[in-house]
Design an enzyme around this catalytic site. Structure first.
Site, PDB file in Angstrom:
ATOM      1  N   ASP A 191      39.404 -57.988  29.810  1.00  0.00           N
ATOM      2  CA  ASP A 191      38.147 -58.845  29.534  1.00  0.00           C
ATOM      3  C   ASP A 191      37.933 -59.466  27.959  1.00  0.00           C
ATOM      4  O   ASP A 191      37.828 -58.473  27.340  1.00  0.00           O
ATOM      5  CB  ASP A 191      37.009 -58.748  30.387  1.00  0.00           C
ATOM      6  CG  ASP A 191      36.513 -57.351  30.206  1.00  0.00           C
ATOM      7  OD1 ASP A 191      36.678 -56.591  29.059  1.00  0.00           O
ATOM      8  OD2 ASP A 191      35.159 -56.660  31.045  1.00  0.00           O
TER       9      ASP A 191
ATOM     10  N   ASN B 194      26.007 -51.974  38.450  1.00  0.00           N
ATOM     11  CA  ASN B 194      26.310 -53.280  39.451  1.00  0.00           C
ATOM     12  C   ASN B 194      27.820 -53.577  40.124  1.00  0.00           C
ATOM     13  O   ASN B 194      27.709 -54.400  41.139  1.00  0.00           O
ATOM     14  CB  ASN B 194      26.141 -54.472  39.289  1.00  0.00           C
ATOM     15  CG  ASN B 194      26.904 -55.515  38.538  1.00  0.00           C
ATOM     16  OD1 ASN B 194      27.859 -55.266  38.365  1.00  0.00           O
ATOM     17  ND2 ASN B 194      26.484 -56.754  37.899  1.00  0.00           N
TER      18      ASN B 194
ATOM     19  N   HIS C 283      30.632 -53.997  38.766  1.00  0.00           N
ATOM     20  CA  HIS C 283      31.136 -55.004  38.007  1.00  0.00           C
ATOM     21  C   HIS C 283      32.636 -54.341  38.106  1.00  0.00           C
ATOM     22  O   HIS C 283      32.290 -52.917  37.529  1.00  0.00           O
ATOM     23  CB  HIS C 283      31.052 -55.927  37.313  1.00  0.00           C
ATOM     24  CG  HIS C 283      30.671 -55.416  36.504  1.00  0.00           C
ATOM     25  ND1 HIS C 283      29.701 -55.621  35.533  1.00  0.00           N
ATOM     26  CD2 HIS C 283      31.334 -54.167  34.814  1.00  0.00           C
ATOM     27  CE1 HIS C 283      29.668 -54.855  34.248  1.00  0.00           C
ATOM     28  NE2 HIS C 283      30.208 -54.495  34.126  1.00  0.00           N
TER      29      HIS C 283
ATOM     30  N   GLU D  85      31.560 -60.538  38.565  1.00  0.00           N
ATOM     31  CA  GLU D  85      30.433 -59.176  38.363  1.00  0.00           C
ATOM     32  C   GLU D  85      30.219 -59.578  40.430  1.00  0.00           C
ATOM     33  O   GLU D  85      30.951 -60.659  41.009  1.00  0.00           O
ATOM     34  CB  GLU D  85      29.158 -60.608  37.997  1.00  0.00           C
ATOM     35  CG  GLU D  85      29.645 -60.663  36.504  1.00  0.00           C
ATOM     36  CD  GLU D  85      29.025 -59.232  36.091  1.00  0.00           C
ATOM     37  OE1 GLU D  85      28.285 -58.616  37.028  1.00  0.00           O
ATOM     38  OE2 GLU D  85      27.741 -59.655  34.842  1.00  0.00           O
TER      39      GLU D  85
HETATM   40  C1  GLP Z   1      32.205 -53.756  30.603  1.00  0.00           C
HETATM   41  C2  GLP Z   1      33.131 -53.497  30.734  1.00  0.00           C
HETATM   42  C3  GLP Z   1      33.612 -53.373  31.983  1.00  0.00           C
HETATM   43  C4  GLP Z   1      33.528 -51.898  32.118  1.00  0.00           C
HETATM   44  C5  GLP Z   1      31.862 -51.175  32.113  1.00  0.00           C
HETATM   45  C6  GLP Z   1      31.403 -50.503  31.498  1.00  0.00           C
HETATM   46  O1  GLP Z   1      30.965 -54.406  31.449  1.00  0.00           O
HETATM   47  N1  GLP Z   1      33.268 -55.303  30.767  1.00  0.00           N
HETATM   48  O2  GLP Z   1      34.977 -53.068  31.999  1.00  0.00           O
HETATM   49  O3  GLP Z   1      33.752 -51.171  32.942  1.00  0.00           O
HETATM   50  O4  GLP Z   1      31.526 -52.202  30.475  1.00  0.00           O
HETATM   51  O5  GLP Z   1      31.582 -49.761  30.473  1.00  0.00           O
HETATM   52  P1  GLP Z   1      30.850 -48.049  30.499  1.00  0.00           P
HETATM   53  O6  GLP Z   1      32.081 -47.734  30.428  1.00  0.00           O
HETATM   54  O7  GLP Z   1      30.281 -48.112  29.137  1.00  0.00           O
HETATM   55  O8  GLP Z   1      29.563 -47.963  31.500  1.00  0.00           O
END
Ligand code: GLP
Length: 279
Positions: free
Chosen positions: A69, A175, A177, A182
């Site tokens: 993404d 949440n 995702h 989402e």
């Molecule tokens: C973002 C990314 C996700 C990732 C999430 C969790 O929203 N788009 O791909 O999994 O963050 O991030 P973290 O690993 O910092 O908790």
């Protein structure tokens, strides 16, 4: 489900699996297509991967990567873009120390404000779709959206053309995702433009310098589920509740990560902060 004592141990095990997969495919002269994630969770994986590649002189010439993404409206060289994150955490190093081909790195591009931000094919397509457009003028919102939608379709097309993804690495949002798919995102949806929830924007604000964008481009659940193998990584107490839900709640778009239970080959890599080992 694999449980590790620390995020570092998890990173080591996951990076080992990635390297072994590359070596296995190499024996059969096959490329390896990796789906990669951003966020704090995969950082130990990338740290270890860089070390393994250098120490074992791994041939990456046949490795192709697709990131999940990117935010919309950030130039790719913005320090907050996922593009910058990936180069900082992984690619800059690999491009220096290995034979990874920069043309094999794919990260969605969510920036299309002026004609200079477009490829020559995109520019050509834009003038066909908007014949009254004045050359060199900034893109209108309608034109920008049109280009970004084209890019989402093209990204999905590139994954199908070069894929399937052999191994998709995922983190998880609080949440539920995955990528930026989402809650509410249909399971059959492919790479799309999405509006970020306030929960996600709040969560990501701590690592973001400035206002978190409201929109993103992301692989869809449909894209993710086409990968041959999926590793979902989660570490730290903050993720305990959502991991419980992802594993136990009914499979539904309201918790996107529940969709992974429909996949035949998914592993959850967790640390002890999420899943304490019973003595
Ligand atoms: C973002 C990314 C996700 C990732 C999430 C969790 O929203 N788009 O791909 O999994 O963050 O991030 P973290 O690993 O910092 O908790």
């Amino acid at each position: 489900m694999l449980i590790f004592e620390s995020p570092e141990d998890l990173g080591k095990a996951c990076a080992r699996q990635i390297v072994d997969l590359i070596l296995e495919n190499q024996k059969e002269n096959k490329p390896t297509v990796l789906g990669l994630a951003t966020g704090n969770t995969p950082i130990p994986v990338y740290r270890e991967l860089k070390q393994l590649v250098q120490k074992e002189k791994i041939d990456l010439s046949q490795v192709i990567t697709f990131n999940l993404d990117e935010y919309l409206g950030l130039p790719i060289d913005d320090p907050n873009s996922y593009h910058s994150f990936m180069f900082e955490q992984l690619f800059s190093d690999l491009l220096q120390t290995s034979n990874l081909d920069p043309r094999n790195i794919h990260i969605p591009n969510g920036y299309a404000k002026t004609e200079r931000d477009l490829s020559s094919q995109e520019l050509e397509a834009l003038f066909i779709a908007f014949p009254n457009r004045i050359k060199n003028s900034p893109l209108s919102q309608e034109e920008e959206l049109w280009i970004l939608k084209q890019r989402a379709d093209q990204y999905e097309h590139d994954i199908s053309r070069l894929g399937p993804i052999d191994l998709q690495i995922l983190g998880i949002g609080t949440n539920g995702h995955i990528g930026f798919a989402e809650p509410g995102f249909s399971f059959s949806q492919d790479t799309s433009l999405v509006q970020l929830t306030e929960n996600t924007r709040r969560d990501n604000a701590c690592v973001f310098n400035g206002e978190v964008p409201r929109f993103a481009i992301t692989m869809g659940i449909g894209t993710i589920l086409k990968a041959k193998k999926i590793y979902l990584l989660a570490t730290g107490e903050k993720k305990r509740e959502i991991i419980e839900k992802a594993l136990q709640f009914p499979i539904s778009p309201s918790i996107p990560a529940t969709s992974l239970r429909m996949h035949p080959c998914v592993s959850f890599f967790l640390d002890e902060a999420i899943c304490p080992r019973t003595p």
